[in-house]
Design a protein around this motif. Structure first.
Motif, short mmCIF file in Angstrom:
data_model
loop_
_atom_site.label_atom_id
_atom_site.label_comp_id
_atom_site.label_asym_id
_atom_site.label_seq_id
_atom_site.Cartn_x
_atom_site.Cartn_y
_atom_site.Cartn_z
N THR A 155 -10.71 6.77 11.44
CA THR A 155 -9.57 7.67 11.27
C THR A 155 -8.23 6.97 11.46
OG1 THR A 155 -9.81 8.34 13.59
CG2 THR A 155 -10.86 9.73 11.92
N GLU A 156 -8.23 5.65 11.47
CA GLU A 156 -6.97 4.91 11.56
C GLU A 156 -6.17 5.13 10.29
OE1 GLU A 156 -5.32 0.34 12.18
OE2 GLU A 156 -7.44 0.81 12.48
N CYS A 157 -4.91 5.48 10.44
CA CYS A 157 -4.10 5.84 9.27
C CYS A 157 -2.64 5.51 9.56
CB CYS A 157 -4.27 7.34 8.96
SG CYS A 157 -3.32 7.91 7.54
N THR A 158 -2.16 4.39 9.04
CA THR A 158 -0.78 3.95 9.27
C THR A 158 0.22 4.90 8.63
OG1 THR A 158 -1.52 1.66 9.32
CG2 THR A 158 0.83 2.05 9.01
N LEU A 159 -0.03 5.31 7.39
CA LEU A 159 0.91 6.16 6.67
C LEU A 159 1.02 7.55 7.29
CD1 LEU A 159 0.05 5.30 2.95
CD2 LEU A 159 2.06 4.58 4.24
N CYS A 160 0.00 7.94 8.04
CA CYS A 160 0.00 9.29 8.62
C CYS A 160 1.08 9.47 9.68
CB CYS A 160 -1.37 9.60 9.22
SG CYS A 160 -2.72 9.60 8.02
N ASN A 161 1.65 8.39 10.16
CA ASN A 161 2.62 8.47 11.25
C ASN A 161 4.06 8.32 10.80
OD1 ASN A 161 0.47 8.64 13.16
ND2 ASN A 161 0.19 6.42 13.00
N LEU A 162 4.30 8.50 9.50
CA LEU A 162 5.64 8.29 8.96
C LEU A 162 6.43 9.58 8.81
CD1 LEU A 162 4.82 5.59 6.22
CD2 LEU A 162 5.59 5.26 8.60
N GLY A 163 6.04 10.62 9.51
CA GLY A 163 6.74 11.89 9.40
C GLY A 163 6.00 12.87 8.52
N PRO A 164 6.47 14.13 8.44
CA PRO A 164 5.77 15.15 7.66
C PRO A 164 5.74 14.80 6.17
CG PRO A 164 7.92 15.94 8.37
CD PRO A 164 7.69 14.65 9.08
N TYR A 165 4.62 15.10 5.54
CA TYR A 165 4.47 14.77 4.12
C TYR A 165 3.46 15.71 3.48
CZ TYR A 165 0.17 12.47 5.68
OH TYR A 165 -1.07 12.22 6.24
N LEU A 166 3.50 15.76 2.16
CA LEU A 166 2.51 16.44 1.34
C LEU A 166 1.69 15.41 0.57
CD1 LEU A 166 4.83 19.23 -0.13
CD2 LEU A 166 3.10 19.56 1.64
N VAL A 167 0.45 15.77 0.23
CA VAL A 167 -0.41 14.89 -0.56
C VAL A 167 -0.52 15.45 -1.97
CG1 VAL A 167 -2.76 14.01 -0.88
CG2 VAL A 167 -1.71 14.01 1.40
N LEU A 168 -0.27 14.60 -2.95
CA LEU A 168 -0.44 14.97 -4.35
C LEU A 168 -1.63 14.20 -4.91
CD1 LEU A 168 0.54 16.33 -7.00
CD2 LEU A 168 2.01 14.34 -7.37
N LEU A 169 -2.65 14.93 -5.38
CA LEU A 169 -3.82 14.29 -5.96
C LEU A 169 -3.50 13.87 -7.39
CD1 LEU A 169 -6.65 16.69 -4.70
CD2 LEU A 169 -5.96 14.47 -3.76
N SER A 170 -3.62 12.59 -7.65
CA SER A 170 -3.28 12.03 -8.95
C SER A 170 -4.55 11.76 -9.74
CB SER A 170 -2.49 10.73 -8.76
OG SER A 170 -2.23 10.12 -10.01
N ARG A 171 -4.53 12.10 -11.02
CA ARG A 171 -5.64 11.79 -11.92
C ARG A 171 -5.14 10.76 -12.92
NH1 ARG A 171 -9.85 15.93 -11.80
NH2 ARG A 171 -10.56 15.07 -13.80
N LYS A 172 -5.88 9.67 -13.10
CA LYS A 172 -5.42 8.55 -13.91
C LYS A 172 -5.96 8.56 -15.34
CE LYS A 172 -3.31 6.88 -10.30
NZ LYS A 172 -1.86 7.01 -10.19
N GLU A 173 -7.08 9.25 -15.57
CA GLU A 173 -7.72 9.17 -16.88
C GLU A 173 -7.67 10.49 -17.65
OE1 GLU A 173 -8.78 6.37 -18.05
OE2 GLU A 173 -8.44 5.22 -16.21
N THR A 174 -8.03 11.58 -17.00
CA THR A 174 -8.10 12.88 -17.68
C THR A 174 -7.37 13.92 -16.83
OG1 THR A 174 -10.15 13.53 -16.56
CG2 THR A 174 -10.37 12.31 -18.63
N ARG A 175 -7.00 15.04 -17.50
CA ARG A 175 -6.37 16.15 -16.79
C ARG A 175 -5.14 15.67 -16.03
NH1 ARG A 175 -10.78 19.27 -13.46
NH2 ARG A 175 -12.01 18.25 -15.07
#
Length: 512
Positions: A221-241
């Protein structure tokens, strides 16, 4: 040596069986019950064919479990390899798809393991792996990409039908459970009726969070980016949809909401990284697809925004809306659908499994559709064609959705909200009969003052004993006058208190 079995459940879809000395014949691909006078058979249909579902997906013909009877003395005709540790046999449903892995396999598997007596300490804080051999009997390869999720649950390497082939002619299990719980499922995929929520699903947020916590205790569960303040996650699709203006969407949300947006995909991040980022985020945004099932890892009070391509009616595809609506999940859900056909990019020349329709006679009719008709799983050409479109999303509308849902989640103060605590029964319920009416009064549950809530309502039920009919009223007062049409009618009444739409205990019946 004889086989014995005890099953729970009266229907195939709910049956779960415990065998002693069950065997599997590798060449003929049959399970064998060695019958002797000492064999015990409890709650098993007279026909041993298709007696239960090996998968949590009910009544799927590829996942029925059957066995053959043979006289016990014939066992000496076989070369036997024994597995003497306690075991569980089930089938993974579609282990190349995250939604199916989590919903159909991982949640039911964890729940099943906890229900098998003697396998674990009855302690919610115990997160040790289960001392049980897990076996799957479907035809998926042994080296699937997300095998590590299944491996989290046992101290022993998972066995598959392929690994059993290396063990010889007959493999026997001295102590084995067969089947898997369906109690944690909330969605059916449309094999017999169009897809939708499982009727009368019993899943609770506590069950889901218990499995989530178990998984998190066994991954990094180590996560460097998780400690950079509040954020939203956007799921990106690279091939379809794809979201064709994804970068503009991320930048605009960050500018207008004041919150960073992290774009993630399976092409750029490991599944464990994505889980950690979602777990520590304020919410999840993404086009309809299996990765949205990772919303189970969202913290209570998070938001979930689901996006849909043109002609896809969100009301017909609701696995994640249904998940969010499970009581006390406290996920704030909203969806957006593209209603502007000019903002969609179609791909009629793609392969059929990716929505291609170039070989169909009715391709123009499909391309002209404004809404995909309801359909069964899994290869409806209209569904596949439209779901695999690329989309230019309406950034301003999505920003407003995000603002609205974030505000709702903050106002709800979910971090302090009691989970799964409902009101007790109302007190001193009484009914006074008058000439043309009845007057019903009661007192609020005594526990009400101790339970955090925003709204209190009462569901009053009035049963007409002559007409054999029930009328109900949802009110906010603790007194109600009901006008009756016949003075000779008699009634039974009862009341249920609801806190924030969560139904509490029913009161006792009172006769009027």
């Amino acid at each position: 040596m004889e086989t014995s079995v005890h099953c729970k459940g009266n229907e195939r879809s709910e049956r779960f069986c415990h065998f002693e000395n069950l065997c599997y014949h590798n060449e003929h691909k049959d399970f064998i019950f060695f019958m002797a006078n000492a064999s015990m058979i409890e709650n098993v249909p007279s026909d041993s064919q298709n007696i239960l579902d090996l998968s949590s997906v009910a009544d799927h013909t590829l996942h029925f479990f059957s066995f053959l009877y043979l006289p016990s003395e014939t066992m000496t005709d076989f070369t036997v390899k024994w597995i003497n540790r306690r075991s569980l046999i089930f089938n993974r449903f579609k282990p190349d798809n995250i939604m199916h892995i989590l919903h159909d396999d991982i949640l039911p598997l964890h729940h099943t393991l906890k229900q098998i007596k003697g396998n674990f300490k009855l302690n919610r804080n115990t997160q040790e792996k289960f001392d049980i051999q897990i076996l799957t009997f479907e035809d998926w390869p042994d080296d699937i990409e997300y095998q590590f999720l299944y491996d989290l649950f046992s101290r022993h390497d998972m066995l598959t039908v392929n690994s059993l082939k290396k063990m010889g002619e007959l493999v026997c299990f001295s102590d084995v459970y067969v089947g898997i719980s369906k109690e944690t499922t909330w969605y059916q995929y449309g094999f017999y009726v169009p897809q939708g929520p499982v009727p009368n699903s019993k899943v609770t947020s506590s069950q889901i969070q218990d499995t989530v916590n178990y998984v998190l205790s066994h991954i990094d569960t180590e996560c460097t980016l998780c400690n950079l303040g509040p954020y939203l996650v956007l799921l990106s699709r690279k091939e379809t949809r794809r979201i064709l203006n994804e970068m503009d969407l991320s930048i605009s949300i960050a500018q207008h909401i004041g919150m960073k947006v992290l774009s993630v995909s399976l092409e750029t991040h490991s599944l464990v990284d994505i889980i950690n980022l979602i777990r520590n985020s304020k919410g999840l945004i993404g086009m309809h697809g299996s990765l949205l099932a990772l919303a189970i890892f969202l913290q209570p009070g998070s938001i979930l925004i689901e996006l849909f391509p043109f002609a896809i009616n969100p009301a017909h595809y609701t696995p994640y809306k249904t998940l969010s609506g499970i009581p006390s999940m406290n996920i704030y859900y909203a969806n957006w659908v593209n209603t502007n056909e000019e903002n969609t990019v179609m791909h009629p020349d793609w392969p059929p499994e990716l929505g291609g329709i170039s070989d169909l006679k009715d391709q123009q009719e499909i391309m002209n559709q404004k809404e995909v008709p309801k359909h069964l799983c899994c290869d409806d050409p209209s569904w596949l064609f439209h779901i695999y479109q690329d989309t230019i999303v309406d950034i301003n509308t999505i920003i407003q959705l995000v603002k609205t849902m974030l505000t709702a989640s903050i106002n709800e103060n979910t971090s302090e909200k009691a989970r799964n605590i409902v009101a007790g029964p109302v007190r001193d319920l009484n009914c006074v009969t008058e000439k043309n009416s009845i007057r019903v009064k009661w007192k609020a549950p005594w526990s009400l003052r101790y339970i955090p809530h925003k709204t209190v309502q009462y569901q009053l039920f009035i049963f007409n004993t002559q007409l054999n009919s029930t009328t109900s009223f949802l009110i906010t007062n603790t007194i109600y006058t009901y006008n009756k049409t016949e003075a000779t009618y008699s009634f039974l009444v009862w009341v249920q208190c609801q806190l924030d739409n969560l139904k509490g205990y029913l009161s006792n019946l009172v006769k009027c």
